[in-house]
Enzyme design. Structure first.
Site, PDB file in Angstrom:
ATOM      1  CB  THR A   1      -6.127  -4.967   2.187  1.00  0.00           C
ATOM      2  OG1 THR A   1      -5.765  -3.564   1.510  1.00  0.00           O
ATOM      3  CG2 THR A   1      -6.834  -5.608   1.263  1.00  0.00           C
TER       4      THR A   1
ATOM      5  CE1 TYR B   1      -2.417  -7.197  -0.384  1.00  0.00           C
ATOM      6  CE2 TYR B   1      -3.518  -5.329  -0.627  1.00  0.00           C
ATOM      7  CZ  TYR B   1      -2.963  -6.222   0.081  1.00  0.00           C
ATOM      8  OH  TYR B   1      -2.824  -5.933   1.342  1.00  0.00           O
TER       9      TYR B   1
HETATM   10  C1  UD1 Z   1      -1.460   0.837   0.517  1.00  0.00           C
HETATM   11  C2  UD1 Z   1      -0.924  -0.352   0.270  1.00  0.00           C
HETATM   12  C3  UD1 Z   1      -1.785  -1.751  -0.039  1.00  0.00           C
HETATM   13  C4  UD1 Z   1      -2.798  -1.654   1.019  1.00  0.00           C
HETATM   14  C5  UD1 Z   1      -3.625  -0.227   0.845  1.00  0.00           C
HETATM   15  C6  UD1 Z   1      -4.679  -0.074   1.675  1.00  0.00           C
HETATM   16  C7  UD1 Z   1       1.112  -0.810  -1.570  1.00  0.00           C
HETATM   17  C8  UD1 Z   1       1.995  -0.531  -2.586  1.00  0.00           C
HETATM   18  N1  UD1 Z   1      -0.071  -0.240  -1.167  1.00  0.00           N
HETATM   19  O1  UD1 Z   1      -1.928   1.293  -0.561  1.00  0.00           O
HETATM   20  O2  UD1 Z   1      -1.233  -2.938  -0.104  1.00  0.00           O
HETATM   21  O3  UD1 Z   1      -3.796  -2.397   0.762  1.00  0.00           O
HETATM   22  O4  UD1 Z   1      -2.630   0.762   1.317  1.00  0.00           O
HETATM   23  O5  UD1 Z   1      -5.355   1.073   1.572  1.00  0.00           O
HETATM   24  O6  UD1 Z   1       1.501  -1.751  -0.703  1.00  0.00           O
HETATM   25  N2  UD1 Z   1       2.547   8.199  -3.452  1.00  0.00           N
HETATM   26  C9  UD1 Z   1       3.363   8.916  -4.147  1.00  0.00           C
HETATM   27  N3  UD1 Z   1       4.577   8.769  -4.238  1.00  0.00           N
HETATM   28  C10 UD1 Z   1       5.028   7.572  -4.150  1.00  0.00           C
HETATM   29  C11 UD1 Z   1       4.210   6.640  -3.497  1.00  0.00           C
HETATM   30  C12 UD1 Z   1       3.078   6.834  -3.069  1.00  0.00           C
HETATM   31  O7  UD1 Z   1       2.874  10.248  -4.269  1.00  0.00           O
HETATM   32  O8  UD1 Z   1       6.380   7.460  -4.264  1.00  0.00           O
HETATM   33  C13 UD1 Z   1       0.978   8.385  -3.095  1.00  0.00           C
HETATM   34  C14 UD1 Z   1      -0.029   7.511  -3.803  1.00  0.00           C
HETATM   35  O9  UD1 Z   1      -0.282   7.919  -5.161  1.00  0.00           O
HETATM   36  C15 UD1 Z   1      -0.996   7.521  -2.889  1.00  0.00           C
HETATM   37  C16 UD1 Z   1      -0.385   7.700  -1.582  1.00  0.00           C
HETATM   38  O10 UD1 Z   1       0.734   8.211  -1.720  1.00  0.00           O
HETATM   39  O11 UD1 Z   1      -2.123   8.767  -2.936  1.00  0.00           O
HETATM   40  C17 UD1 Z   1      -0.355   6.460  -0.581  1.00  0.00           C
HETATM   41  O12 UD1 Z   1       0.407   5.393  -1.500  1.00  0.00           O
HETATM   42  P1  UD1 Z   1       0.809   4.113  -0.978  1.00  0.00           P
HETATM   43  O13 UD1 Z   1       1.738   4.319   0.277  1.00  0.00           O
HETATM   44  O14 UD1 Z   1       1.473   3.477  -1.993  1.00  0.00           O
HETATM   45  O15 UD1 Z   1      -0.246   3.256  -0.392  1.00  0.00           O
HETATM   46  P2  UD1 Z   1      -1.584   3.021  -1.225  1.00  0.00           P
HETATM   47  O16 UD1 Z   1      -1.589   2.862  -2.486  1.00  0.00           O
HETATM   48  O17 UD1 Z   1      -2.819   4.073  -0.561  1.00  0.00           O
END
Ligand code: UD1
Length: 329
Positions: A117, A143
């Site tokens: 990851t 993680y």
């Molecule tokens: C994801 C994975 C992680 C993996 C990583 C690799 C999870 C939670 N995260 O992280 O396992 O190792 O990719 O880079 O499994 N966001 C919002 N609102 C929401 C959800 C997300 O604004 O409800 C934003 C977050 O702040 C972030 C982006 O969207 O900036 C992506 O978030 P997310 O989809 O959770 O992925 P990562 O945290 O980047």
């Protein structure tokens, strides 16, 4: 030869299994069904319900199915959960991977592909540009550490026993099988594209955008969203590379271009036709402003060329899968 896919009933593992079956390859799955679903894997593939930490079971499966390579997905993936229960993550992701690697070494398997990851990088300096594999590794969650420890075990096992491996560091995996055979089914998902689609379909009231004061053009975080079908194709090519004699390698898996949270919201609005509600909320702890992959290593070693590098398509395939899940309920 048979390929053992661990976690083959899960989100990425089931796409991998379909990819291999589509190529006419023989596959066997070990999955403990803690988060996976049998019906997401092709019905022609044997599913052994059990744990990858059970080395007797793994040895038996390797022998009985004439396994020659392992693609290892089974593991826990929720970052905040790893912070509140780190020992569970070190057990499930690190200790059990150690056992699986030992099985691979003892059985003299030809190749081992590991699902790593971008979380191994933590909050890297210089992340406003695409990240290379050789930047300083400093995971900020158990993680990420649990995955990095497995990478280290593989490196050392490769040096000591000659196990040939590839560790692919995934950026933000999203989307679903364009043929609609599998997708991401985790009920309490936290991933942006899945959550935003659920808002569009009325399953959640609003999306919380975690921070709009980051040093990015629109103030929201930028991520490199990779279509799950392109990701599993990268595994397949990595396996081919190792089997045809390439030395072990570690490579980023992403497209090299990123989208902001607001751009993702717009893509979902456009794919769904719903003007979904998105509220600005405080930053989420530990989110780097920008994470984009330099994937030149993966491309040059394996010849990988993405076929679905289009945010609209990623969102549409994920939305179709979400509708399928809704219709099932
Ligand atoms: C994801 C994975 C992680 C993996 C990583 C690799 C999870 C939670 N995260 O992280 O396992 O190792 O990719 O880079 O499994 N966001 C919002 N609102 C929401 C959800 C997300 O604004 O409800 C934003 C977050 O702040 C972030 C982006 O969207 O900036 C992506 O978030 P997310 O989809 O959770 O992925 P990562 O945290 O980047």
């Amino acid at each position: 030869m048979t390929i053992l896919v661990t976690g083959g009933c899960g989100y990425i593992g089931s796409h991998m299994t379909w990819n291999l079956v589509d190529q006419g390859k023989d596959v066997v799955i070990i999955d403990n069904l803690s988060t996976g679903f049998k019906e997401q894997a092709p019905s022609s593939v044997p599913i052994i319900v059990g744990d990858i930490g059970d080395s007797d079971l793994v040895a038996k499966v390797i022998e009985e199915h004439k396994v020659e390579a392992i693609i290892h997905f089974a593991g826990s993936i929720i970052v905040p959960e790893s912070v509140t229960d780190p020992l569970a993550y070190y057990h499930n992701n690190t200790v059990k991977s150690r056992s699986l690697i030992e099985n691979a070494v003892k059985a003299k398997l030809k190749a081992f592909i590991f699902s790593s990851t971008a979380a191994v990088y933590g909050n890297p300096a210089g992340a406003d540009k695409p990240l290379r594999e050789d930047v300083h590794l400093e995971p900020i969650s158990p993680y990420g550490s649990s995955k990095l420890m497995t990478e280290i075990m593989l490196r050392d096992a490769s040096l000591a026993y000659g196990l040939r491996y590839a560790a692919l560091r995934y950026f933000n995996v999203a989307g679903a099988d364009p043929k609609g055979r599998t997708g991401q089914s985790t009920p309490e998902a936290t991933h942006l594209i899945k959550v935003t689609n659920q808002v569009a379909l009325g399953q959640r009231e609003a999306l919380a955008i975690f921070g709009d004061d980051y040093p990015t053009p629109d103030g929201t975080c930028i991520r490199d969203y990779i279509h799950v079908s392109d990701l599993v194709q990268a595994h397949s090519l990595a396996l081919d590379a190792l089997l045809s004699g390439h030395e072990s390698f570690v490579a980023n898996a992403g497209y090299g271009s990123g989208y902001s949270v607001k751009e993702v919201v717009e893509a979902v609005r456009s794919a769904s036709g719903v003007n979904l509600r998105a509220d600005i909320a405080p930053r989420r702890a530990g989110d780097p402003a920008c994470l984009v992959a330099d994937s030149s290593a993966l491309r040059s070693i394996t010849g990988w060329e993405p076929a679905h590098a289009d945010l609209g398509k990623i969102v549409k395939n994920a939305l179709d899968w979400e509708r399928h899940l809704l219709a099932k309920d």
